[in-house]
Design an enzyme around this catalytic site. Structure first.
Site, PDB file in Angstrom:
ATOM      1  N   LEU A 234     -74.461 -12.881 -11.596  1.00 51.88           N
ATOM      2  CA  LEU A 234     -75.406 -14.007 -11.785  1.00 51.88           C
ATOM      3  C   LEU A 234     -76.593 -13.512 -12.389  1.00 51.88           C
ATOM      4  CD1 LEU A 234     -75.839 -17.178 -11.143  1.00 51.88           C
ATOM      5  CD2 LEU A 234     -77.344 -16.350  -9.284  1.00 51.88           C
ATOM      6  N   TYR A 235     -77.182 -12.441 -12.004  1.00 54.34           N
ATOM      7  CA  TYR A 235     -78.452 -12.057 -12.909  1.00 54.34           C
ATOM      8  C   TYR A 235     -78.010 -11.872 -14.409  1.00 54.34           C
ATOM      9  CZ  TYR A 235     -81.347  -8.543 -14.841  1.00 54.34           C
ATOM     10  OH  TYR A 235     -82.462  -7.960 -15.868  1.00 54.34           O
ATOM     11  N   ALA A 236     -77.044 -11.342 -14.825  1.00 53.90           N
ATOM     12  CA  ALA A 236     -76.479 -11.386 -16.171  1.00 53.90           C
ATOM     13  C   ALA A 236     -76.420 -12.810 -16.819  1.00 53.90           C
ATOM     14  CB  ALA A 236     -75.309 -10.375 -16.291  1.00 53.90           C
ATOM     15  N   THR A 238     -78.023 -15.334 -15.776  1.00 56.93           N
ATOM     16  CA  THR A 238     -79.287 -16.054 -16.027  1.00 56.93           C
ATOM     17  C   THR A 238     -79.991 -15.491 -17.312  1.00 56.93           C
ATOM     18  OG1 THR A 238     -80.388 -14.453 -14.500  1.00 56.93           O
ATOM     19  CG2 THR A 238     -79.709 -16.610 -13.975  1.00 56.93           C
TER      20      THR A 238
END
Ligand SMILES: O=C(O)[C@H]1O[C@H](OP(=O)(O)OP(=O)(O)OC[C@H]2O[C@@H](n3ccc(=O)[nH]c3=O)[C@H](O)[C@@H]2O)[C@H](O)[C@@H](O)[C@@H]1O
Length: 424
Positions: A234-236, A238
């Site tokens: 999810l980091y990537a 965002t």
């Protein structure tokens, strides 16, 4: 008493009403009631104003006031010919603090902004802030989601550039706290862009994307034109969304935008949540470290990039950024939009990185090797940096061995051999 807003209608009313009106005001008790009503109205207005003024309290930070404005203005002051005035978000963070110091050193005006959240030990952020303060850099305590505070900053200091580094970092933490990524990396980013778009003049923006946007890309080395539509965390996702969002602001409002895909940045004053940092702490404390391994016993690798090289890349991006073309929310012509890899171009496996640390710490690590959990990690990263080299002469010069030596030296001087025990 309600007075109609249209004078004509009011005049049409009978004379009787005028008399009634007079009688009403003539009575002392009614006048007393009116006075009470006015006092209540004034009190309500004043308390509403103070609620609005303390909007920043919602973000549990303090900003505003004459002294605060003075500090912002002084910090934003430019001390070189054709210099910049830069708002650095995430200034108490790892990359933010280094970039702020480098800008200040060469004579640019720098105002820092940070919310000092507790994703990792905030005392490290406080110490970075002290370091910045000692170089006359003022760090505003505030959140990038606070639109009023951002607008106020631009009102006080017409920033030429924004170095937007505030973000929720970390690949694996996204499974624990997904909302924090949306809050900082999406909502916060949009808030920063909204402020910049409304500013007059609009600043040029350089911001931190991530090598993680390459996700499951297998073509090495990673080039900016490679696929980035298969994020593994999810980091990537965002960060990838941030690239699309910044593009729309560039397209609609004429904001000059440069996105930097950082590759696993490390060094002194680094982030305690990152592997090289937490490994150092555990090795010194005699605690085991967990080393992830890919499928078929493949070792994971990262294109570890030393902080000083990243700082050079950030300054090169700021220096080569063209001006935004819009003003006050209106586009006046096409503006620059760029994305660059900032890596080291020589990936090193995680076990090799651990080997370097063992040598420099003169302590053997207790290694616990396990198969990489499905937590958003990617097996390897490797940057092609020819775009940044062409555009502003980006050339990393620090290999992992020399960089980790500098990190270990800093770590020992900051925490000491034993102090590591008290660190989270
Ligand atoms: O390049 C980037 O854009 C990203 O780099 C890092 O992410 P990462 O490369 O995962 O860095 P670490 O968390 O320090 O991990 C480095 C390597 O060590 C491995 N690792 C990590 C932790 C651990 O306990 N064991 C372990 O083997 C990871 O799988 C990875 O291969 C940063 O944490 C991200 O914020 C940044 O955006």
């Amino acid at each position: 008493m309600f007075l109609p807003s249209t004078p004509g209608k009011f005049k049409d009313k009978s004379n009787g009403m005028h008399r009634q009106f007079y009688r009403c005001f003539a009575s002392t008790s009614t006048m007393f009631l009116w006075a009470l009503f006015l006092v209540a109205l004034t009190a309500a207005y004043l308390s509403f104003q103070s609620f609005v003024d303390s909007g920043s309290r919602y973000f549990s930070t303090a900003w505003g006031g004459i002294q605060w404005e003075k500090q912002v203005r002084a910090s934003a002051q430019i001390h070189r010919h054709n210099g910049f005035s830069v708002l650095v978000t995430g200034a108490a963070g790892f990359v933010g603090s280094h970039v702020s110091l480098a800008l200040k050193k060469r004579g640019d005006g720098v105002v820092g902004l940070d919310n000092f959240n507790n994703y990792y030990d905030p005392s490290l952020k406080r110490d970075r802030k002290k370091l910045l303060n000692s170089q006359n850099i003022f760090v505003v305590e505030g959140d990038i989601n606070d639109a009023r505070m951002l607008a106020k900053l631009f009102e006080i200091a017409p920033f030429t550039h924004v170095m937007h580094l505030a973000a929720q970092a970390g690949v694996r933490y996204a499974m624990e706290n997904p909302q924090s990524y949306v809050h900082s990396n999406i909502a916060g980013l949009v808030n920063v862009l909204e402020t910049c778009k409304n500013a007059n003049p609009q600043p040029a923006i350089v911001w931190a994307s991530s090598s993680s946007v390459y996700g499951l890309n297998e073509k090495a080395p990673f080039s900016e034109s490679d696929r980035t539509d298969r994020p593994a965390s999810l980091y990537a996702a965002t960060k990838k969304a941030g690239e699309e969002i910044t593009h729309t602001y560039n397209h609609i409002y004429g904001l000059s935008i440069t996105g930097l895909r950082f590759f696993t940045v490390y060094g002194p004053w680094g982030r305690p949540d990152m592997a090289y940092f937490s490994f150092t702490r555990n090795i010194l404390q005699g605690k085991p470290i967990t080393i992830y391994r890919g499928k078929n016993h493949v070792e994971l690798a990262r294109d570890f990039t030393y902080i000083d090289d990243i700082v050079k890349g950030c300054l090169g991006s700021l220096d080569s950024a063209k001006k935004s073309t819009g003003s006050g929310g209106k586009k006046r012509g096409p503006a620059q939009y760029r994305i660059f890899n900032l890596g080291n171009t020589s990936p090193v496996t995680v076990p090799m990185m651990v080997g370097i640390l063992e040598k420099q710490l003169k302590v053997k690590a207790k290694k616990h090797v396990i198969e990489m959990p499905g937590n958003g990690d990617v097996p390897f990263t490797h940057a092609n940096i020819s775009s940044a080299r062409r555009e502003f002469g980006y050339r990393p010069t620090t290999d992992l061995q020399s960089g980790l030596r500098k990190f270990v030296k800093w770590y020992l001087s900051y925490y000491g051999y034993d102090h590591g025990k008290s660190v989270k």
